[in-house]
Design an enzyme around this catalytic site. Structure first.
Site, mmCIF file in Angstrom:
data_model
loop_
_atom_site.group_PDB
_atom_site.id
_atom_site.type_symbol
_atom_site.label_atom_id
_atom_site.label_comp_id
_atom_site.label_asym_id
_atom_site.label_seq_id
_atom_site.Cartn_x
_atom_site.Cartn_y
_atom_site.Cartn_z
ATOM 1 N N ASN A 41 45.422 9.195 1.048
ATOM 2 C CA ASN A 41 43.984 8.955 0.904
ATOM 3 C C ASN A 41 43.282 10.257 0.538
ATOM 4 O OD1 ASN A 41 44.689 9.711 3.591
ATOM 5 N ND2 ASN A 41 42.759 8.957 4.392
ATOM 6 N N ILE A 42 42.245 10.125 -0.267
ATOM 7 C CA ILE A 42 41.505 11.286 -0.767
ATOM 8 C C ILE A 42 40.019 11.029 -0.547
ATOM 9 C CG2 ILE A 42 41.074 12.790 -2.755
ATOM 10 C CD1 ILE A 42 43.751 11.820 -3.938
ATOM 11 N N GLU A 43 39.500 11.629 0.504
ATOM 12 C CA GLU A 43 38.089 11.398 0.845
ATOM 13 C C GLU A 43 37.184 12.339 0.051
ATOM 14 O OE1 GLU A 43 37.936 11.535 5.152
ATOM 15 O OE2 GLU A 43 38.988 9.605 5.282
ATOM 16 N N CYS A 52 41.765 5.183 -0.973
ATOM 17 C CA CYS A 52 42.884 4.973 -0.046
ATOM 18 C C CYS A 52 44.210 5.498 -0.602
ATOM 19 C CB CYS A 52 43.034 3.490 0.248
ATOM 20 S SG CYS A 52 41.731 2.792 1.280
ATOM 21 N N GLU A 54 46.984 3.766 -0.871
ATOM 22 C CA GLU A 54 47.704 2.778 -1.683
ATOM 23 C C GLU A 54 47.358 2.899 -3.172
ATOM 24 O OE1 GLU A 54 46.152 2.337 1.156
ATOM 25 O OE2 GLU A 54 47.147 0.889 2.457
ATOM 26 N N CYS A 85 44.024 -1.943 3.946
ATOM 27 C CA CYS A 85 42.687 -2.546 4.046
ATOM 28 C C CYS A 85 42.579 -3.704 3.055
ATOM 29 C CB CYS A 85 41.612 -1.497 3.784
ATOM 30 S SG CYS A 85 41.364 -1.104 2.037
ATOM 31 N N CYS A 88 42.854 -2.809 -0.604
ATOM 32 C CA CYS A 88 44.216 -2.388 -0.963
ATOM 33 C C CYS A 88 45.155 -3.578 -1.064
ATOM 34 C CB CYS A 88 44.741 -1.388 0.056
ATOM 35 S SG CYS A 88 43.940 0.222 -0.102
HETATM 36 N N1 THU Z 1 42.724 4.199 4.397
HETATM 37 C C1 THU Z 1 43.769 4.169 3.531
HETATM 38 O O1 THU Z 1 44.103 5.166 2.898
HETATM 39 N N2 THU Z 1 44.428 2.983 3.378
HETATM 40 C C2 THU Z 1 44.123 1.837 4.053
HETATM 41 O O2 THU Z 1 44.611 0.785 3.710
HETATM 42 C C3 THU Z 1 43.221 1.932 5.216
HETATM 43 C C4 THU Z 1 42.244 3.055 5.139
HETATM 44 C C5 THU Z 1 41.977 5.459 4.523
HETATM 45 C C6 THU Z 1 40.617 5.441 3.874
HETATM 46 C C7 THU Z 1 39.905 6.527 4.634
HETATM 47 O O3 THU Z 1 40.165 7.767 3.982
HETATM 48 C C8 THU Z 1 40.572 6.534 5.990
HETATM 49 O O4 THU Z 1 41.752 5.773 5.866
HETATM 50 C C9 THU Z 1 39.712 5.939 7.076
HETATM 51 O O5 THU Z 1 39.249 4.695 6.726
#
Ligand code: THU
Length: 134
Positions: A41-43, A52, A54, A85, A88
């Protein structure tokens, strides 16, 4: 064997850019040729712009010429169950059949639970829907 996926997801998770949630996610997917693609994941400081793990992995699959997803591993923080999620699930659906296995693991790679895509996204909408009536 899913150990190669697990190892790739662990390595990817360590690269997660998640300074805001501190929820580090690693995902790895296998393509129809057996190749493994991973992502994290890359915020973003503008929170909604983050994405996310995925789709990061899917992006690698596409850029390597992959066509289909045949197996998935996802892991979040610690021992908690981290399922993909909703968004995804739909992104995986684009490239995966309903019986594709999604293995949810701990951050050290221990299997917690395996789902099929159909279990996580029942009665889903997919590419086939758009071909009806054309
Ligand atoms: N996140 C994912 O990378 N994949 C998912 O399917 C669930 C959520 C990440 C997004 C965000 O950066 C962090 O988890 C918290 O929601």
């Amino acid at each position: 064997m899913m150990q190669d996926l697990v190892n790739a997801a662990i390595a990817a998770r360590k690269k997660a850019h998640a300074p805001y949630s501190k929820f580090y996610v690693g995902a790895a997917i296998r393509d129809e040729q057996g190749r493994v693609h991973a992502g994290c994941n890359i915020e973003n400081a503008a929170y909604p712009q983050g994405w996310c793990a995925e789709p990061s992995a899917i992006s690698h699959l596409i850029m390597k010429g992959g066509k289909r997803i045949t197996e998935v591993v996802v892991m979040g923080n610690g021992d908690q169950l981290c399922t993909p999620c909703g968004g995804c699930r739909q992104k995986i659906r684009e490239f995966a059949a309903g019986d594709v296995k999604i293995h949810c693991c701990t951050e050290t790679g221990k299997l917690i639970r395996t789902f099929t895509l159909d279990e996580l996204l029942p009665a889903s909408f997919g590419p086939e829907n758009l071909k009806l009536g054309t």
